[in-house]
Design an enzyme around this catalytic site. Structure first.
Site, short mmCIF file in Angstrom:
data_model
loop_
_atom_site.label_atom_id
_atom_site.label_comp_id
_atom_site.label_asym_id
_atom_site.label_seq_id
_atom_site.Cartn_x
_atom_site.Cartn_y
_atom_site.Cartn_z
N CYS A 1 -6.43 0.70 7.16
CA CYS A 1 -6.21 0.85 5.78
C CYS A 1 -7.21 1.92 5.38
O CYS A 1 -8.32 1.66 5.43
CB CYS A 1 -6.15 -0.11 5.01
SG CYS A 1 -5.96 -0.02 3.20
N CYS B 1 0.89 -1.14 0.07
CA CYS B 1 0.11 0.04 0.06
C CYS B 1 0.94 1.20 -0.01
O CYS B 1 2.01 1.27 0.62
CB CYS B 1 -0.97 0.09 1.15
SG CYS B 1 -2.00 1.43 1.44
N ASP C 1 0.44 3.80 1.51
CA ASP C 1 0.58 4.33 3.08
C ASP C 1 1.99 4.57 3.53
O ASP C 1 2.61 3.80 3.56
CB ASP C 1 -0.27 3.45 3.99
CG ASP C 1 -0.81 4.22 5.37
OD1 ASP C 1 0.15 4.75 5.95
OD2 ASP C 1 -1.76 4.17 5.55
#
Length: 214
Positions: free
Chosen positions: A107, A48, A50
């Site tokens: 998430c 991800c 992130d």
């Protein structure tokens, strides 16, 4: 953890880079010359975007050891040319030995997919997650929001693993070189990575054989 704002953050990052480069060159004189000669990472990491999940940091590895592709919510649609190109290059040409799909707790993409608010371009990207949400929702009676997010995170990672298992390049690499496919979830609260067990769905083995082009 302290915060930096505006141009100061980039200036700080550049200063840190110079300090890191100087220290690394002093401690490991051959480090950069070895990297410049080519890469042979054993791991392909599909994660991800992130900022809280930097793959080399959380695994304790170094530059040159992980080939990386990241996107919003580590979604792996079979028709996505971006991730497909990375997978092909890493598996067929770089020669990685492990292919990892990594999701994480809290998430933002999974949280967004659980809601019905319009966000923008990302709405189309999150459609696979919304489909998973619909499939999981049948058993969500009495389940709290945090647990729903966690279940969607795990289901998304498992879906990615299954997509990889049917990728022609991965199928070939598994058969010829014993390449391993893994599904991981990173817990932001603890910093710990956990591996998921991903069983074949009905018919998956048959489909995988169909993609094993000779």
């Amino acid at each position: 953890m302290g915060s930096l704002e505006g141009e100061d953050v980039l200036a700080h990052a550049l200063a840190q880079n110079r300090a890191w480069a100087s220290h690394t060159a002093s401690a490991q004189p051959a480090f950069f010359s070895t990297l410049s000669a080519g890469q042979h990472p054993p791991i392909l990491w599909l994660g991800c975007s992130d900022s809280r999940v930097p793959e080399t940091t959380i695994t304790g590895l170094q530059p040159g050891q992980i080939f990386v592709h990241r996107n919003i919510a580590n979604i792996l649609p079979p028709t996505d040319l971006n991730s497909a190109a990375v997978i092909e290059y890493a598996v067929a040409h770089v020669g990685v030995q492990h292919v990892v799909v990594c999701g994480h707790t809290s998430c933002g993409g999974c949280i967004a997919a659980l809601g019905n608010d319009r966000i923008g371009v990302i709405d189309a990207w999150l459609l696979p997650l919304r489909k998973l949400r619909a499939e999981l929702g049948k058993g969500w009676e009495g389940v709290g929001k945090e647990e729903r997010v966690q279940r969607l995170v795990e289901a998304n990672v498992k879906a990615g693993v299954r997509t990889l298992r049917e990728n022609p390049n991965v199928v070939k690499a598994v058969a010829e070189r014993g390449v391993k496919v893994h599904g991981l979830v990173y817990d932001i609260k603890t910093g710990v990575l956990s591996e998921l067990e991903v069983e074949d769905e009905d018919g998956e083995g048959v489909r995988r054989e169909a993609f094993a082009v000779q």
